[in-house]
Design a protein around this motif. Structure first.
Motif, PDB file in Angstrom:
ATOM      1  N   ALA A  72       0.065   2.305   2.298  1.00 49.00           N
ATOM      2  CA  ALA A  72      -0.991   1.780   2.943  1.00 49.00           C
ATOM      3  C   ALA A  72      -0.763   0.406   3.478  1.00 49.00           C
ATOM      4  CB  ALA A  72      -2.191   1.451   1.817  1.00 49.00           C
ATOM      5  N   LEU A  73       0.261  -0.419   2.718  1.00 52.28           N
ATOM      6  CA  LEU A  73       0.665  -1.783   3.529  1.00 52.28           C
ATOM      7  C   LEU A  73       1.467  -1.452   4.818  1.00 52.28           C
ATOM      8  CD1 LEU A  73       1.986  -3.441   0.031  1.00 52.28           C
ATOM      9  CD2 LEU A  73      -0.018  -4.259   1.563  1.00 52.28           C
ATOM     10  N   ALA A  74       2.174  -0.259   4.820  1.00 49.10           N
ATOM     11  CA  ALA A  74       3.137  -0.193   5.864  1.00 49.10           C
ATOM     12  C   ALA A  74       2.026   0.052   7.381  1.00 49.10           C
ATOM     13  CB  ALA A  74       3.902   1.126   5.844  1.00 49.10           C
ATOM     14  N   ALA A  75       0.808   0.644   7.160  1.00 50.22           N
ATOM     15  CA  ALA A  75      -0.149   0.788   7.869  1.00 50.22           C
ATOM     16  C   ALA A  75      -0.703  -0.427   8.443  1.00 50.22           C
ATOM     17  CB  ALA A  75      -1.320   1.542   7.521  1.00 50.22           C
TER      18      ALA A  75
END
Length: 316
Positions: free
Chosen positions: A310-313
């Motif tokens: 999610a953080l990578a997105a």
């Protein structure tokens, strides 16, 4: 209905009843309302104190003569109803609200009532521009209660918060119950082939089907005296770390152990059984880092990987 409710209903009906007869017999009035003659007299005497204001010229006036009673002044009850624009609009919006409740009223009945209100108001009511948003559970409560009473199946589209997905199901209702202000429909879910409790505020759509509910013979309504969720031995045992502000989890959900973290007294270590690991992942996501999974290891890894994805997105 309560005794108070019965009395109020009678008081509202007594004056029109006597007015329609001109001179009414106390005996016949008592028989019509199913009460004693003494009670008729007492309740009619109460109406002497009622009216539009405290002035004697605005209060209902009655005349008793032997076994009869007549209304010498009705306090304006016989006058045709004239609504203000605000009163008429309020009633019109209420009718539109009823039409939004599945099964609450027929469209024809609502339109006839609205026409009468417009006649009383002396104007057309344009309620189409009024934004009415019913709480989701209020919108579906009547349909759910009717499904249980009539033993009919329900087709619904249901949002599952733990998995953040909507699913289509056909369910066979067993009971409607309320816990902590939230309404639920307990039903046999044909898709899951088991009993499930569905929050009415997560219904996205529902249709009462013309087919009977088919419930396994060995199914009994859930006992919700101790809450909606009742952990079972076969459910997954999970250990969580609850940071400050999240101790409510240990109080709200049945826990097997609750103890302070030996290294951080403000943090709790809690073990509890869960039916769906996705619920744990959703809890961790919305805690903003205050809740973490200590065990089992595979669930902790899955939750960390999901959070990293999610953080990578966001970075992308």
């Amino acid at each position: 209905m309560s005794d108070t409710g019965d009395k109020v209903t009678r008081l509202l009906a007594l004056v029109p009843y006597v007015l329609n007869r001109g001179v009414a017999s106390i005996t016949e009035t008592a028989e019509a309302f199913g009460i004693s003659e003494d009670q008729v007299r007492k309740e009619l005497e109460m109406l002497w104190l009622c009216g539009r204001s405290s002035g004697p010229e605005d209060l209902i006036d009655l005349m008793f003569e032997q076994d009869t009673v007549s209304v010498t002044y009705d306090g304006g009850l016989s006058r045709p109803l004239k609504l203000t624009a605000t009163e008429a609009m309020t009633l019109g919006v209420a009718l539109r609200t009823l039409t939004d409740l599945p099964g609450a009223t027929s469209t024809g009945a609502a339109e006839r009532a609205l026409a009468k209100i417009e006649t009383a108001a002396g104007q057309h009511l344009d309620t189409a521009g009024v934004d009415i948003r019913l709480a989701a559970q209020d919108r579906w409560l009547g349909l759910a209660q009717r499904a249980v009473a009539e033993k009919r199946a329900v087709e619904l589209r249901y949002y599952t918060a733990a998995r953040d997905e909507s699913t289509h199901r056909v369910v066979d209702p067993v009971q409607v119950f309320t816990v902590d202000g939230v309404n639920y429909l307990e039903a046999w879910c044909r898709r899951a082939e088991g009993m499930r409790s569905f929050r009415l505020d997560r219904f996205e759509d529902a249709t009462l089907l013309d087919e009977p509910a088919v419930i396994p013979v060995d199914i009994n309504p859930k006992d919700v005296s101790e809450g909606v969720y009742r952990p079972a031995p076969e459910h997954l045992l999970v250990e969580l770390s609850l940071g400050p502000g999240w101790s409510w989890v240990s109080e709200y959900y049945p826990s097997e152990t609750v103890e302070p973290d030996p290294d951080e007294p403000a943090v709790l270590r809690v073990s509890l059984r869960v039916a769906d690991p996705a619920w744990v992942a959703a809890l961790v996501r919305r805690s903003g880092g205050a809740v973490s999974v200590l065990a089992p290891d595979w669930l902790a890894r899955d939750v960390r990987a999901e959070a990293a994805s999610a953080l990578a997105a966001y970075s992308a």
